[in-house]
Design a protein around this motif. Sequence first.
Motif, PDB file in Angstrom:
ATOM      1  N   HIS A  59       0.707  -1.064   0.070  1.00  0.00           N
ATOM      2  CA  HIS A  59      -0.013  -0.031  -0.016  1.00  0.00           C
ATOM      3  C   HIS A  59       0.928   1.390  -0.106  1.00  0.00           C
ATOM      4  O   HIS A  59       2.011   1.223   0.690  1.00  0.00           O
ATOM      5  N   ALA A  60       0.645   2.329  -0.898  1.00  0.00           N
ATOM      6  CA  ALA A  60       1.385   3.296  -0.837  1.00  0.00           C
ATOM      7  C   ALA A  60       0.449   4.586  -0.786  1.00  0.00           C
ATOM      8  O   ALA A  60      -0.590   4.659  -1.553  1.00  0.00           O
ATOM      9  N   PHE A  61       0.950   5.715  -0.036  1.00  0.00           N
ATOM     10  CA  PHE A  61       0.018   7.013   0.072  1.00  0.00           C
ATOM     11  C   PHE A  61       0.681   7.615  -1.238  1.00  0.00           C
ATOM     12  O   PHE A  61       1.671   8.072  -1.484  1.00  0.00           O
ATOM     13  N   VAL A  62      -0.498   8.172  -2.047  1.00  0.00           N
ATOM     14  CA  VAL A  62      -0.133   8.639  -3.196  1.00  0.00           C
ATOM     15  C   VAL A  62      -0.796  10.318  -3.422  1.00  0.00           C
ATOM     16  O   VAL A  62      -0.093  10.861  -4.201  1.00  0.00           O
ATOM     17  N   ILE A  63      -2.118  10.344  -2.858  1.00  0.00           N
ATOM     18  CA  ILE A  63      -2.400  12.070  -2.869  1.00  0.00           C
ATOM     19  C   ILE A  63      -3.078  12.123  -1.802  1.00  0.00           C
ATOM     20  O   ILE A  63      -3.940  11.457  -1.043  1.00  0.00           O
ATOM     21  N   GLN A  64      -2.988  13.216  -1.107  1.00  0.00           N
ATOM     22  CA  GLN A  64      -3.368  13.835   0.089  1.00  0.00           C
ATOM     23  C   GLN A  64      -4.156  15.312  -0.327  1.00  0.00           C
ATOM     24  O   GLN A  64      -3.500  15.811  -1.206  1.00  0.00           O
ATOM     25  N   GLU A  65      -5.269  15.526   0.214  1.00  0.00           N
ATOM     26  CA  GLU A  65      -5.954  16.812  -0.137  1.00  0.00           C
ATOM     27  C   GLU A  65      -6.586  17.221   1.340  1.00  0.00           C
ATOM     28  O   GLU A  65      -7.312  16.204   1.994  1.00  0.00           O
ATOM     29  N   ALA A  66      -6.720  18.441   1.818  1.00  0.00           N
ATOM     30  CA  ALA A  66      -6.937  18.850   2.806  1.00  0.00           C
ATOM     31  C   ALA A  66      -6.931  20.285   2.784  1.00  0.00           C
ATOM     32  O   ALA A  66      -5.829  20.937   2.313  1.00  0.00           O
ATOM     33  N   GLY A  67      -8.095  21.327   3.246  1.00  0.00           N
ATOM     34  CA  GLY A  67      -7.865  22.881   3.323  1.00  0.00           C
ATOM     35  C   GLY A  67      -7.753  23.429   2.190  1.00  0.00           C
ATOM     36  O   GLY A  67      -7.695  22.846   0.886  1.00  0.00           O
ATOM     37  N   TYR A  68      -8.114  24.671   2.158  1.00  0.00           N
ATOM     38  CA  TYR A  68      -8.401  25.503   0.871  1.00  0.00           C
ATOM     39  C   TYR A  68      -8.042  27.072   1.252  1.00  0.00           C
ATOM     40  O   TYR A  68      -7.732  27.792   0.478  1.00  0.00           O
ATOM     41  N   LYS A  69      -7.675  27.291   2.643  1.00  0.00           N
ATOM     42  CA  LYS A  69      -7.326  28.631   2.922  1.00  0.00           C
ATOM     43  C   LYS A  69      -6.698  28.520   4.182  1.00  0.00           C
ATOM     44  O   LYS A  69      -6.845  27.943   5.049  1.00  0.00           O
ATOM     45  N   VAL A  82      -8.443  28.950   7.453  1.00  0.00           N
ATOM     46  CA  VAL A  82      -9.681  28.080   7.842  1.00  0.00           C
ATOM     47  C   VAL A  82      -9.188  26.803   8.360  1.00  0.00           C
ATOM     48  O   VAL A  82      -8.304  26.199   7.559  1.00  0.00           O
ATOM     49  N   ILE A  83      -9.651  26.294   9.259  1.00  0.00           N
ATOM     50  CA  ILE A  83      -9.482  25.002   9.580  1.00  0.00           C
ATOM     51  C   ILE A  83     -10.344  23.880   8.806  1.00  0.00           C
ATOM     52  O   ILE A  83     -11.571  24.063   9.267  1.00  0.00           O
ATOM     53  N   PRO A  84      -9.862  23.190   8.153  1.00  0.00           N
ATOM     54  CA  PRO A  84     -10.938  22.297   7.074  1.00  0.00           C
ATOM     55  C   PRO A  84     -11.749  21.313   7.886  1.00  0.00           C
ATOM     56  O   PRO A  84     -11.189  20.672   8.960  1.00  0.00           O
ATOM     57  N   SER A  85     -12.831  20.937   7.375  1.00  0.00           N
ATOM     58  CA  SER A  85     -13.732  19.906   7.888  1.00  0.00           C
ATOM     59  C   SER A  85     -13.362  18.399   7.460  1.00  0.00           C
ATOM     60  O   SER A  85     -13.824  17.652   8.042  1.00  0.00           O
ATOM     61  N   GLU A  86     -12.683  18.509   6.574  1.00  0.00           N
ATOM     62  CA  GLU A  86     -11.935  17.118   5.895  1.00  0.00           C
ATOM     63  C   GLU A  86     -10.843  17.007   5.541  1.00  0.00           C
ATOM     64  O   GLU A  86     -10.457  17.697   4.912  1.00  0.00           O
ATOM     65  N   ALA A  87     -10.270  15.774   5.434  1.00  0.00           N
ATOM     66  CA  ALA A  87      -8.935  15.361   4.843  1.00  0.00           C
ATOM     67  C   ALA A  87      -9.290  14.182   4.240  1.00  0.00           C
ATOM     68  O   ALA A  87      -9.665  13.010   4.937  1.00  0.00           O
ATOM     69  N   THR A  88      -8.574  13.845   3.189  1.00  0.00           N
ATOM     70  CA  THR A  88      -8.613  12.534   2.510  1.00  0.00           C
ATOM     71  C   THR A  88      -7.114  12.042   2.083  1.00  0.00           C
ATOM     72  O   THR A  88      -6.273  13.137   1.847  1.00  0.00           O
ATOM     73  N   THR A  89      -7.005  10.898   1.935  1.00  0.00           N
ATOM     74  CA  THR A  89      -5.555  10.377   1.570  1.00  0.00           C
ATOM     75  C   THR A  89      -6.196   9.171   0.458  1.00  0.00           C
ATOM     76  O   THR A  89      -6.756   8.084   1.011  1.00  0.00           O
ATOM     77  N   ARG A  90      -5.657   9.015  -0.551  1.00  0.00           N
ATOM     78  CA  ARG A  90      -5.842   8.137  -1.461  1.00  0.00           C
ATOM     79  C   ARG A  90      -4.441   7.207  -1.356  1.00  0.00           C
ATOM     80  O   ARG A  90      -3.401   7.496  -1.476  1.00  0.00           O
ATOM     81  N   ILE A  91      -4.823   5.821  -1.181  1.00  0.00           N
ATOM     82  CA  ILE A  91      -3.861   4.590  -0.962  1.00  0.00           C
ATOM     83  C   ILE A  91      -3.720   3.896  -2.253  1.00  0.00           C
ATOM     84  O   ILE A  91      -5.099   2.993  -2.529  1.00  0.00           O
ATOM     85  N   ASN A  92      -2.779   3.548  -2.656  1.00  0.00           N
ATOM     86  CA  ASN A  92      -2.827   2.772  -4.111  1.00  0.00           C
ATOM     87  C   ASN A  92      -2.118   1.178  -3.639  1.00  0.00           C
ATOM     88  O   ASN A  92      -1.172   1.176  -2.932  1.00  0.00           O
TER      89      ASN A  92
END
Length: 517
Positions: A350-360, A363-373
């Motif tokens: 399993h490899a951590f390939v894409i992370q997304e969180a926040g936009y400003k 602002v503390i974001p309400s969601e964080a995601t990580t794609r695992i291949n």
Amino acid sequence: MDQTPEKIPSTLPRRAFLGGIGVSALGVATAGGAGAFTRSPQPTTTLSGAAIPAADMDPLDLLQRMLSFDTQNSGQGGKTRPHAEMLKAVWERAGVPVEIIDTPQPDNVHLIARIPGSGAQEPLLLLGHSDVVPVERENWDVDPFAGEVVDGEVYGRGALDMKGANSAMITALLRHLDEGARFDRDIIVLTDCDEEAGSYGSGWLAENYWEKIDAGSVLTEGGWFIAQSDRTSPMLISATRQDKVYFNLELVATGTATHSSKPIPDDSAIVSMSRAISDLGRYEAPVHLTRVTRDYFEALARATDDRRFAAAIRLLLRARNDRVRERAAKLVEHLSDYPYLHRALLRTTHAFVIQEAGYKENVIPSEATTRINCRGIPGGEKPRDFVASVRRLLRHRDVEVRVVGTPGESEKQTLARLDKTWATPPADLDTDLWRALSGASRRTYEDVPFTPALFEAGTSLGPWREKGVPGYGVYPYVISNEQLIGMHGNNERIFVEALEQGSDYMYEVFSAFRTKG
């Protein structure tokens, strides 16, 4: 391979392969030169009676031309038409029927060349992709699209994966045609697009143009030619008969969105995600040996000059329980000159390939995601079992583990599809293509062992496998671990001499299909 003025034999002693022939002796230009090897000054005839230019039969020259085209694919296909037009001209100079197949995406095309044979046997398809993954130019030491030769290595995005393999196969075929050869079957050379990503790859082509790519066997990217500890002497030649199972997971963490001046310490999506990644980053799936991977590691134990490494492999293969097997696997990985490759052949990765969180930033974001291949071993741990293990591991973390399927597919449907892929048997070894791959190894690399293997990555073979067509894979050049790491990374490169020897290997493969007389 011709040296000036003497001819270098196509079969070299095992230990002499890369160490004994200097790049300068081969007439290779350095630091971006075209670097053509000297071929026969008077080529014979092609299918149309025209002469094949020596440069088109030179694997370095052809590879450098391929590398000069920017065919980066960032996820929605690449611009492959200029590359295809160049190769189309190569085939036309050899008198080979060739056509470009347009896809609905502008300038994203497939190229199909067909060398007509006697029809005594079913066609052989050579499957090579033209698209490459994106580059981080600032992290390269050279221009990734210049094909520069530095210290005996040719650099460029796609040098290893897989324009180098395409060049070795195409130039080998052209050498046969230059000699006036005829084959007992049609040989179809498909240079496809959208292998790295996109909607119009081999699946789309099979759905719309199957009659053009229908074949009795297929050869594509796959098995590695690995070296002894000196990085250059061939140790083991492998051809893959099975790919690992590709699937993706997504971790989703949620928290309270608020102003960054007043953080809530125990309610942060990013913090929750970080803790989950830390846990999963330390996790390793259990070792699973199958018939395919046992064959590979048995051959590896025979091939290595490192007695400790060989002993560790034999301990792994003889292990009677999970505890001993895991300890032996760790030792194998520690002693291997290719630790990441051999780790990947032993377990689900399993490899951590894409992370997304926040936009400003305020602002503390309400969601964080990580794609695992993830890549599972067919016949080993099922993908659904790996997913269950990950969920157990992270049950105390505030994250959701999602199985990523195709659009509109439920998790149940995705796991059922993966079960089917997991249960697909490896390609049959009782075929004339497999015998040709094995025989060419003996003739080209002498006493170096040859073995079937599992490919730790994936290929475009899906449409043919679904129809029961046997498919195999080779990257026909000896590589070092550093070069292997450069695959999809920075400073991708291969040895020039290994490429030339790989073209000789492919020449021997195709020799098995020449008609007599």
